[in-house]
Structures are given as C-alpha cells and as structure tokens.
Design an enzyme around this catalytic site. Structure first.
Site, PDB file in Angstrom:
ATOM      1  N   ARG A   1       1.069  -1.091  -0.263  1.00 65.54           N
ATOM      2  CA  ARG A   1       0.019  -0.278  -0.168  1.00 65.54           C
ATOM      3  C   ARG A   1       0.572   1.372  -0.321  1.00 65.54           C
ATOM      4  NH1 ARG A   1      -2.955  -2.763   3.025  1.00 65.54           N
ATOM      5  NH2 ARG A   1      -0.991  -4.278   3.167  1.00 65.54           N
ATOM      6  N   THR A   2       2.061   1.373   0.255  1.00 67.15           N
ATOM      7  CA  THR A   2       2.785   2.656   0.581  1.00 67.15           C
ATOM      8  C   THR A   2       3.062   3.045  -1.010  1.00 67.15           C
ATOM      9  OG1 THR A   2       3.159   2.079   3.292  1.00 67.15           O
ATOM     10  CG2 THR A   2       4.716   3.592   2.268  1.00 67.15           C
TER      11      THR A   2
ATOM     12  N   LYS B   1      25.968  -6.253  -7.515  1.00 72.16           N
ATOM     13  CA  LYS B   1      27.446  -6.054  -8.362  1.00 72.16           C
ATOM     14  C   LYS B   1      28.691  -5.173  -7.200  1.00 72.16           C
ATOM     15  CE  LYS B   1      25.588  -5.127 -12.706  1.00 72.16           C
ATOM     16  NZ  LYS B   1      25.881  -4.478 -13.743  1.00 72.16           N
TER      17      LYS B   1
ATOM     18  N   ARG C   1      11.918   3.759   1.440  1.00 69.77           N
ATOM     19  CA  ARG C   1      11.685   2.310   2.471  1.00 69.77           C
ATOM     20  C   ARG C   1      13.070   1.514   2.823  1.00 69.77           C
ATOM     21  NH1 ARG C   1       6.719  -1.057   3.685  1.00 69.77           N
ATOM     22  NH2 ARG C   1       6.218   1.321   4.337  1.00 69.77           N
TER      23      ARG C   1
ATOM     24  N   HIS D   1       8.101   6.040  10.233  1.00 66.82           N
ATOM     25  CA  HIS D   1       7.495   5.996   9.023  1.00 66.82           C
ATOM     26  C   HIS D   1       6.786   7.262   9.281  1.00 66.82           C
ATOM     27  CE1 HIS D   1       5.025   4.170   5.928  1.00 66.82           C
ATOM     28  NE2 HIS D   1       5.230   3.607   6.333  1.00 66.82           N
TER      29      HIS D   1
HETATM   30  C1  NCD Z   1       3.599  -0.761   8.217  1.00 62.16           C
HETATM   31  C2  NCD Z   1       5.141  -0.833   7.652  1.00 62.16           C
HETATM   32  O1  NCD Z   1       5.694  -0.987   6.984  1.00 62.16           O
HETATM   33  O2  NCD Z   1       5.761   0.137   8.730  1.00 62.16           O
HETATM   34  N1  NCD Z   1       2.837  -1.101   6.840  1.00 62.16           N
HETATM   35  C3  NCD Z   1       2.369  -0.138   6.286  1.00 62.16           C
HETATM   36  O3  NCD Z   1       4.005   0.868   5.822  1.00 62.16           O
HETATM   37  N2  NCD Z   1       1.271   0.659   6.081  1.00 62.16           N
HETATM   38  C4  NCD Z   1       2.746  -1.235   9.188  1.00 62.16           C
HETATM   39  C5  NCD Z   1       3.328  -2.709   9.145  1.00 62.16           C
HETATM   40  O4  NCD Z   1       3.978  -3.338   8.150  1.00 62.16           O
HETATM   41  O5  NCD Z   1       3.177  -3.661  10.230  1.00 62.16           O
END
Ligand code: NCD
Length: 360
Positions: free
Chosen positions: A88-89, A117, A138, A171
């Site tokens: 989703r992100t 590499k 991320r 986050h």
């Molecule tokens: C969260 C994360 O990645 O920290 N997910 C997200 O981005 N909605 C929560 C999770 O993974 O539990």
C-alpha cells in the site's frame, strides 16, 4: 529561517537532536524539502497538509479537476526505491505521483540492481538522482534516508528524499495519513483534542507507532494508552518525549479497560521480521491483544478502529463491516495526504488553493 543541509558536516548533523535536525530539512516557506521524521511536522503544517489534501480530493472528483491536478508537476520524475516489502505505501505513492502528473520509476529488488554487483547505497542513490527529481525510499536500515538526504544535498544534483519507512524507527508519511484520518473522523466530534488514543500490539518495533505517537503531541490534551505484552511494550525513548512534552500517557496490559476509554484504537501487527532468534515473537502470549467482536462490544459508539495494515489476525474480519472500522478509509486517506505532501514539496500548493477557491 531554514538552514541548508549542504552547510553542515555529516558528523555534526547526525549528532544533533531530532528537534534541531528538522530546520535543516525544510524549505524557506516552511514546506518540507526532505521528509524524514515526524518531528518535522507541527500543528500548523499538519493543518496546512490536511486542508490541501481535502482540496485535492474534492478537485479530483471531476474530470476537469483531475486533469487540472495531473498538469501540476509534469516536469518532475520520482524514483521509488523500496528495498523492503510494501504494497500500500508503494502503490499510494505511485497513485499520488500519478494524480499530480509526476512520472515514476522504481527499484524494489536490490538483487537486480547494481547493488548486487557491490555498488554502495550512496552511489545507487546518486545514480537515481541523475535521472529523477525526488526519491521516495523504504529501507530496513534506521538512518539511511537521513544519510542519503545529506549525501544528495551535498551533491551537484540535490533532490528531495521522502522516507517511506526506515527500519523500526520512523514512518512519517504513515503518521501523516493517520493524523489526517483522526482529523476527519473527529471533525464533528470536537476535533483532535481531549481524546484518548489506544495503541495495541507490537509497540516496540512498530515504526508507525513511534511516528504517530510524536505527531499526536501536537494536539492539546490527547492521552496515549499503550497496550502490549511486556516484551513488546513501547520504547522508553517514546515515553521520554511524552514526559518532556507533558502529554498524559499510560502503559497497560488491560486492553478491555483501555477500549472502554478510547476515542481511537490503533491496532498493529506483531513485527516478527525483526526477531533476533527464530520463534522469538511466537513465544510471546499475544491472545489478549487482538480486536474481535467482544472488543467491539466494549468500544464507545463514536470511537474508531485504525490499523496501518497489513493485518494478520489482530483484527477479526467480522469487525470490518462496523462503521467504526476506519482502516480501509485510512488507507485511501494515505493517497490524498501523500499527494498533498508531494504538491507542497514541489511548491504547487498555491495553484491548487486558487483552483479550489474558484471551482468548488
Ligand atoms: C506498516 C510498515 O511498513 O511499517 N505498513 C505500512 O506501511 N502501512 C506496518 C506494518 O508493516 O506492520
């Protein structure tokens, strides 16, 4: 006055407390340049972002409105660099970019990039900056987005970075969509003040909790209750911030008592990908920290249930149909608030306000 990240050595910057780092990350008009931490967002900026997100979602309802939005940032390209799992992100950032006309590229699997590499992360990110105008990243490493922001700001092609999840630490854009969801949910219930937010689950390793707990401190008299089995209780660093800011909070393992007092219950998944030894989380008794129909019966009528998702079994699916279950709307809110953040990062907030004023 915003300071420039280019004017400070990495060792000096990285040693600063978070609250002092933030001024290096903002633009001179107060908009974020790099978005790395929840600490960059105060009450006024959150209000600005939520207003912009509301306008964007209203404008996007019509075809001409959607076309207007899709013309706003056509001159920029964004790179999504996700070296940790995400659905989703990732998709909400792609959608946010599409809404504004930003084209996107992606690297999701470092096994098929030059890192395989032996290329360093610094070199990879500088490579991306040769082709793109924004990096959304991320990573499993805690401070990597911060370091990359400094590297880019000190390169000949400085471009902004948005942290889409950094290890167990932060986050920030998830916290933005969580705040946006709370603001919308309490719009007719006195706003986000004098409320009780209950966090439940893996509060030690959940980065969404760390970021949201901080953002909530921007709102008057919002109490935070942390409900978890002892080994997964929230970190003392989070509590130290609450203490320092005079925010009312409590740690407990009595979920039912907390639910009765809740205005929002924020459920989280057990983050067992961070286990030090195999089966470490599975050995913890978590059965009292799940939200089922018994818990629903205890929830006050105007309270809401949230979850950053993905969920496992910490909310039973039978709860999904209840009007207080907010997690699906919460997810869609993420697309709008991320669109607002990108619009602000690229300085097109005023054009969107003007369009909204004239057309809605
Ligand atoms: C969260 C994360 O990645 O920290 N997910 C997200 O981005 N909605 C929560 C999770 O993974 O539990």
């Amino acid at each position: 006055m915003s300071k420039r990240l280019a004017n400070i050595a990495w060792e000096t910057f990285s040693a600063l407390p978070l609250t002092e780092k933030t001024s290096f990350l903002m633009q001179s008009d107060g908009a974020p340049y790099h978005t790395l931490f929840a600490q960059q967002f105060d009450y006024a900026l959150l209000d600005q972002l939520a207003t912009l997100a509301n306008e964007i979602r209203a404008i996007a309802k019509t075809r001409v409105g959607a076309e207007f939005l899709s013309q706003q940032v056509t001159h920029k390209r964004a790179m999504l660099y996700f070296s940790q799992p995400s659905s989703r992100t990732f998709l909400s950032f792609v959608s946010a970019c599409q809404i504004l006309g930003v084209q996107t590229g992606e690297v999701r699997d470092t096994a098929i990039s030059s890192e395989f590499k032996g290329e360093s992360r610094e070199d990879s990110v500088r490579t991306f900056s040769s082709y793109f105008d924004l990096i959304i990243m991320r990573t499993p490493e805690k401070g990597l987005a911060e370091h990359m922001a400094w590297v880019l700001s000190n390169s000949d092609r400085p471009i902004p970075i948005i942290n889409a999840g950094s290890g167990q630490d932060q986050h920030p854009t998830q916290a933005l969509l969580d705040i946006y969801t709370l603001l919308r949910s309490f719009e007719r219930g006195g706003g986000l003040r004098d409320k009780t937010v209950v966090f439940c689950g893996d509060l030690l390793r959940g980065r969404t909790v760390r970021s949201l707990s901080y953002l909530l401190t921007n709102y008057p008299n919002v109490r935070q209750l942390f409900v978890a089995p002892e080994p997964l209780q929230v970190g003392t660093d989070v509590l130290a911030i609450l203490e320092q800011k005079g925010v009312p909070f409590a740690r407990t393992d009595d979920f039912h008592a907390a639910i009765r007092e809740a205005d929002a219950v924020y459920m989280t998944r057990i983050q067992d990908e961070w286990d030090n030894a195999k089966g470490e989380s599975a050995a913890i008794d978590t059965h009292r920290f799940k939200f089922g129909l018994d818990e629903l019966a205890l929830l006050p009528p105007r309270a809401i249930i949230m979850h950053p998702l993905p969920r496992r079994d910490e909310i039973v699916t039978a709860v999904d149909g209840d009007p207080r279950a907010m997690y699906w709307r919460q997810m869609r809110n993420g697309m709008w608030i991320r669109t607002a953040l990108i619009a602000m990062t690229f300085g097109c907030e005023k054009r969107i306000h003007d369009y909204f004023r004239h057309n809605n």
